[in-house]
Design a protein around this motif. Structure first.
Motif, PDB file in Angstrom:
ATOM      1  N   GLN A 101      -4.151 -24.685  -3.361  1.00  0.00           N
ATOM      2  CA  GLN A 101      -2.989 -23.982  -3.918  1.00  0.00           C
ATOM      3  C   GLN A 101      -2.894 -24.228  -5.422  1.00  0.00           C
ATOM      4  N   LYS A 102      -3.214 -25.449  -5.845  1.00  0.00           N
ATOM      5  CA  LYS A 102      -3.093 -25.827  -7.261  1.00  0.00           C
ATOM      6  C   LYS A 102      -4.257 -25.313  -8.098  1.00  0.00           C
ATOM      7  N   ASP A 103      -5.480 -25.442  -7.589  1.00  0.00           N
ATOM      8  CA  ASP A 103      -6.688 -25.144  -8.381  1.00  0.00           C
ATOM      9  C   ASP A 103      -7.380 -23.871  -7.915  1.00  0.00           C
ATOM     10  N   ARG A 104      -6.609 -22.901  -7.538  1.00  0.00           N
ATOM     11  CA  ARG A 104      -7.135 -21.675  -6.933  1.00  0.00           C
ATOM     12  C   ARG A 104      -8.254 -21.021  -7.749  1.00  0.00           C
ATOM     13  N   THR A 106     -10.321 -22.412 -10.002  1.00  0.00           N
ATOM     14  CA  THR A 106     -11.443 -23.237 -10.459  1.00  0.00           C
ATOM     15  C   THR A 106     -12.395 -23.643  -9.352  1.00  0.00           C
ATOM     16  N   ILE A 107     -11.960 -23.587  -8.101  1.00  0.00           N
ATOM     17  CA  ILE A 107     -12.806 -24.093  -7.009  1.00  0.00           C
ATOM     18  C   ILE A 107     -14.103 -23.296  -6.912  1.00  0.00           C
ATOM     19  N   VAL A 108     -14.010 -21.983  -6.897  1.00  0.00           N
ATOM     20  CA  VAL A 108     -15.216 -21.165  -6.756  1.00  0.00           C
ATOM     21  C   VAL A 108     -16.080 -21.249  -8.021  1.00  0.00           C
ATOM     22  N   LYS A 109     -15.448 -21.443  -9.180  1.00  0.00           N
ATOM     23  CA  LYS A 109     -16.224 -21.593 -10.414  1.00  0.00           C
ATOM     24  C   LYS A 109     -17.043 -22.882 -10.388  1.00  0.00           C
ATOM     25  N   ARG A 110     -16.427 -23.969  -9.919  1.00  0.00           N
ATOM     26  CA  ARG A 110     -17.123 -25.250  -9.880  1.00  0.00           C
ATOM     27  C   ARG A 110     -18.051 -25.375  -8.675  1.00  0.00           C
ATOM     28  N   ALA A 111     -17.724 -24.664  -7.615  1.00  0.00           N
ATOM     29  CA  ALA A 111     -18.553 -24.721  -6.399  1.00  0.00           C
ATOM     30  C   ALA A 111     -18.756 -23.295  -5.886  1.00  0.00           C
ATOM     31  N   PRO A 112     -19.645 -22.529  -6.529  1.00  0.00           N
ATOM     32  CA  PRO A 112     -19.791 -21.109  -6.177  1.00  0.00           C
ATOM     33  C   PRO A 112     -20.319 -20.859  -4.775  1.00  0.00           C
ATOM     34  N   TRP A 113     -20.737 -21.892  -4.070  1.00  0.00           N
ATOM     35  CA  TRP A 113     -21.205 -21.718  -2.694  1.00  0.00           C
ATOM     36  C   TRP A 113     -20.056 -21.746  -1.684  1.00  0.00           C
ATOM     37  N   ASP A 115     -17.073 -20.162   0.321  1.00  0.00           N
ATOM     38  CA  ASP A 115     -16.868 -18.787   0.788  1.00  0.00           C
ATOM     39  C   ASP A 115     -15.406 -18.351   0.777  1.00  0.00           C
ATOM     40  N   VAL A 116     -14.482 -19.293   1.064  1.00  0.00           N
ATOM     41  CA  VAL A 116     -13.069 -18.928   1.195  1.00  0.00           C
ATOM     42  C   VAL A 116     -12.206 -20.000   0.553  1.00  0.00           C
ATOM     43  N   VAL A 117     -11.207 -19.568  -0.221  1.00  0.00           N
ATOM     44  CA  VAL A 117     -10.181 -20.466  -0.746  1.00  0.00           C
ATOM     45  C   VAL A 117      -8.835 -19.883  -0.323  1.00  0.00           C
ATOM     46  N   PHE A 118      -8.025 -20.685   0.368  1.00  0.00           N
ATOM     47  CA  PHE A 118      -6.707 -20.231   0.825  1.00  0.00           C
ATOM     48  C   PHE A 118      -5.696 -21.341   0.573  1.00  0.00           C
ATOM     49  N   GLY A 119      -4.416 -20.984   0.537  1.00  0.00           N
ATOM     50  CA  GLY A 119      -3.393 -21.953   0.134  1.00  0.00           C
ATOM     51  C   GLY A 119      -2.572 -22.494   1.281  1.00  0.00           C
ATOM     52  N   THR A 120      -1.463 -23.137   0.927  1.00  0.00           N
ATOM     53  CA  THR A 120      -0.598 -23.773   1.931  1.00  0.00           C
ATOM     54  C   THR A 120       0.284 -22.764   2.653  1.00  0.00           C
ATOM     55  N   HIS A 121       0.445 -21.575   2.081  1.00  0.00           N
ATOM     56  CA  HIS A 121       1.376 -20.601   2.648  1.00  0.00           C
ATOM     57  C   HIS A 121       0.708 -19.551   3.526  1.00  0.00           C
ATOM     58  N   ASN A 122      -0.622 -19.511   3.562  1.00  0.00           N
ATOM     59  CA  ASN A 122      -1.281 -18.439   4.324  1.00  0.00           C
ATOM     60  C   ASN A 122      -2.441 -18.959   5.162  1.00  0.00           C
ATOM     61  N   VAL A 141     -10.792 -15.390  -2.293  1.00  0.00           N
ATOM     62  CA  VAL A 141      -9.743 -16.307  -2.762  1.00  0.00           C
ATOM     63  C   VAL A 141      -8.406 -15.623  -2.562  1.00  0.00           C
ATOM     64  N   GLU A 142      -7.591 -16.183  -1.686  1.00  0.00           N
ATOM     65  CA  GLU A 142      -6.287 -15.580  -1.402  1.00  0.00           C
ATOM     66  C   GLU A 142      -5.239 -16.687  -1.322  1.00  0.00           C
ATOM     67  N   ILE A 143      -4.349 -16.705  -2.294  1.00  0.00           N
ATOM     68  CA  ILE A 143      -3.289 -17.715  -2.373  1.00  0.00           C
ATOM     69  C   ILE A 143      -1.946 -17.009  -2.345  1.00  0.00           C
ATOM     70  N   ALA A 144      -1.158 -17.249  -1.309  1.00  0.00           N
ATOM     71  CA  ALA A 144       0.185 -16.678  -1.240  1.00  0.00           C
ATOM     72  C   ALA A 144       1.155 -17.569  -2.012  1.00  0.00           C
ATOM     73  N   GLU A 145       2.120 -16.957  -2.677  1.00  0.00           N
ATOM     74  CA  GLU A 145       3.090 -17.715  -3.474  1.00  0.00           C
ATOM     75  C   GLU A 145       4.282 -18.178  -2.647  1.00  0.00           C
ATOM     76  N   SER A 146       4.444 -17.614  -1.476  1.00  0.00           N
ATOM     77  CA  SER A 146       5.532 -18.041  -0.599  1.00  0.00           C
ATOM     78  C   SER A 146       5.050 -17.944   0.837  1.00  0.00           C
ATOM     79  N   LEU A 147       5.771 -18.591   1.726  1.00  0.00           N
ATOM     80  CA  LEU A 147       5.356 -18.687   3.119  1.00  0.00           C
ATOM     81  C   LEU A 147       5.318 -17.314   3.765  1.00  0.00           C
ATOM     82  N   GLU A 148       4.170 -16.973   4.354  1.00  0.00           N
ATOM     83  CA  GLU A 148       4.031 -15.677   5.017  1.00  0.00           C
ATOM     84  C   GLU A 148       4.562 -15.718   6.446  1.00  0.00           C
TER      85      GLU A 148
END
Length: 509
Positions: A101-104, A106-113, A115-122, A141-148
């Motif tokens: 959720q915090k580093d949405r 940068t994760i794929v930039k630092r570790a391009p292998w 496949d999926v980045v998701f947050g605490t709300h989704n 990369v899909e990060i929701a800003e509020s609880l779905e």
């Protein structure tokens, strides 16, 4: 001769895809990981064997952002998986939780292998995102800003057949200067009381006999629905559920710990005589700098009231040593509070910068060697108190709920382990008759160590329970699962809602 329908079926037969979930952080993350496992199994994946260590078709990291080096730990683990992913076509890696959720970005930039980045709300989107990444052959990369959707509406693969977490709220309304959780989990959102009780009743119907109510500030429950006594009412309502033997909760905040909660704990038989209430510091100036809304007198006053109402209560806490600006006098106030409170156990932490928190940029950061020395003094004091408090248990007769995996040396010592009502860990002599996790035994305590108790005599009584039956049934089902193949492709997509709504805490409370 093979028919065309037989040939068609043969084509559909394939090895099941396996998954592994690695969890870091608080009880909220542990509970979220149960949801992630449930989602993946609902989509047709099977759990990888213990010790798979990345040798799975899908590896999910459920991350924590509380520690300063949390990102180093994540990227180190991701780096170790990179060559494995190269050798294993089709393997997927997903990163979720607070660090995602915090580093949405940068994760794929630092570790391009990845496949999926998701947050605490989704977290419910994980199977869909994995499938989309596979089809599109690019990271999602899909990060929701509020609880779905409240996590309790998602399927679950619970780690225990006899004990369960039940989330009553998510998020936090506090602004503690050392904590980044509110920024990542959002404002507190309370769950409907009826949904909570319906989930608990459903769990009890499945054989669960112990539940732990979870929330970032569990006893602030009701602030979102405008009822300051909602938490104590919830505890009392749990006392009316037939078959529910043990109720616990974590973690409360001293600010919201009111007399009606203490009364509900004392007067509700299945609410256990145990309280984990983070103190963080015994110094009033440091508590103010932390933006903690209580002071030492208020905290110790709560402890005194709890002990008056529940004499055998075991009280545990969290303490941070070396917060910016902490003087020797401040630290001595913490030591004084520990001596006064006489905690059964304290989870002590050396202050660690949480990037993005006000405390991380405060002046007067304490040198590492000073923090270490204070930490060692505090640990030594608490060890002495814990041992003394445990010695008070010698000679008592206690009912233990038999636990699974709690005693690392049980095999060598021919003992089993269980939890007392106050949550103390007890190792006891294995009886002649069969005893299962979830069953209840009665023992007499014969020896105390700082972190556990022993019952070296014969077990006085064994009570076989529905919880033990549930454990036995689950293990039999796991053992009978086919080892090889399944028909058809894994079902991908959002699972159907469960017919009954099903249902987290953080040490930074």
């Amino acid at each position: 001769m093979t028919s065309s329908s037989d040939r068609s079926q043969a084509v559909d037969v394939q090895e099941p895809k396996t998954y592994e979930v690695r969890t870091y952080g608080c009880q909220m993350n542990v509970h979220d990981s149960e949801r992630l496992s449930g989602l993946l199994e609902g989509a047709g994946y099977v759990r990888a064997p213990e010790g798979a260590d990345g040798d799975a078709d899908v590896v999910v990291f459920n991350t924590c952002a509380v520690r300063e080096n949390a990102d180093n730990r994540l990227y180190g683990n991701l780096g170790r998986l990179a060559p494995m992913k190269t050798k294993r076509p089709g393997m997927q890696i997903a990163v979720g939780g607070c660090l995602a959720q915090k580093d949405r970005d940068t994760i794929v930039k630092r570790a391009p292998w990845v496949d999926v980045v998701f947050g605490t709300h989704n977290i419910g989107k994980l199977p869909v995102l994995l499938e989309r990444a596979r089809v599109q052959e690019e990271a999602q990369v899909e990060i929701a800003e509020s609880l779905e959707a409240f996590p309790s509406t998602l399927p679950t693969r619970r780690e225990s057949a006899y004990a369960a977490w039940v989330s009553i709220s998510v998020g936090c309304n506090n602004t503690c200067t050392f904590c980044i959780v509110p920024a990542l989990r959002g404002k507190e959102k309370d769950r409907r009381t009826g949904d909570i009780l319906a989930e608990i009743e459903a769990l009890v119907g499945e054989g669960v006999s112990e539940i732990t109510l979870l929330g970032q500030n569990v006893n602030a429950y009701g602030s979102d629905i405008g009822d300051r006594e909602a938490f104590s009412k919830l505890l009392r309502a749990c006392g009316q559920i037939e078959g529910l033997e043990r109720v616990r909760f974590t973690s409360p905040h001293p600010r919201d710990f009111t007399d009606d909660v203490i009364a509900a704990m004392a007067e509700t038989p299945n609410v256990m005589p145990q309280l984990h209430m983070p103190m963080q510091s015994g110094s009033d100036p440091i508590l103010k700098a932390m933006r903690r809304s209580y002071r030492q007198d208020r905290y110790l006053g709560i402890i005194e009231k709890v002990r008056a109402a529940i004499p055998h209560a075991a009280i545990t806490t969290d303490i941070i040593v070396g917060f910016p600006g902490e003087t020797e006098e401040d630290f001595e106030q913490t030591m004084h509070a520990v001596r006064q409170a006489r905690f059964a156990q304290a989870f002590t932490f050396q202050y660690s910068k949480r990037p993005g928190t006000p405390a991380a940029t405060m002046e007067n950061q304490i040198p590492k060697e000073v923090v270490q020395a204070r930490y060692e003094r505090l640990v030594a004091l608490q060890e002495e108190i814990s041992w003394d408090e445990n010695k008070e248990q010698v000679g008592r007769t206690l009912e233990l709920m038999v636990a699974e995996g709690e005693g690392r040396k049980d095999g060598a010592t021919h003992r089993l382990s269980g939890r007392a009502p106050d949550n103390r860990l007890v190792h006891f002599t294995k009886p002649d008759q069969d005893v299962r996790p979830g069953d209840v035994v009665t023992v007499e305590i014969t020896y105390a160590a700082p972190h556990h108790l022993l019952a070296e005599g014969a077990v006085l009584d064994v009570r076989r329970t529905r919880a033990g039956d549930a454990w036995e049934k689950r293990n039999a089902a796991e053992a009978s699962k086919p080892a090889g193949v399944m028909l058809g492709l894994p079902r991908i997509g959002a699972p159907e809602p469960l017919p009954v709504a099903t249902g987290s805490g953080c040490g930074c409370d």
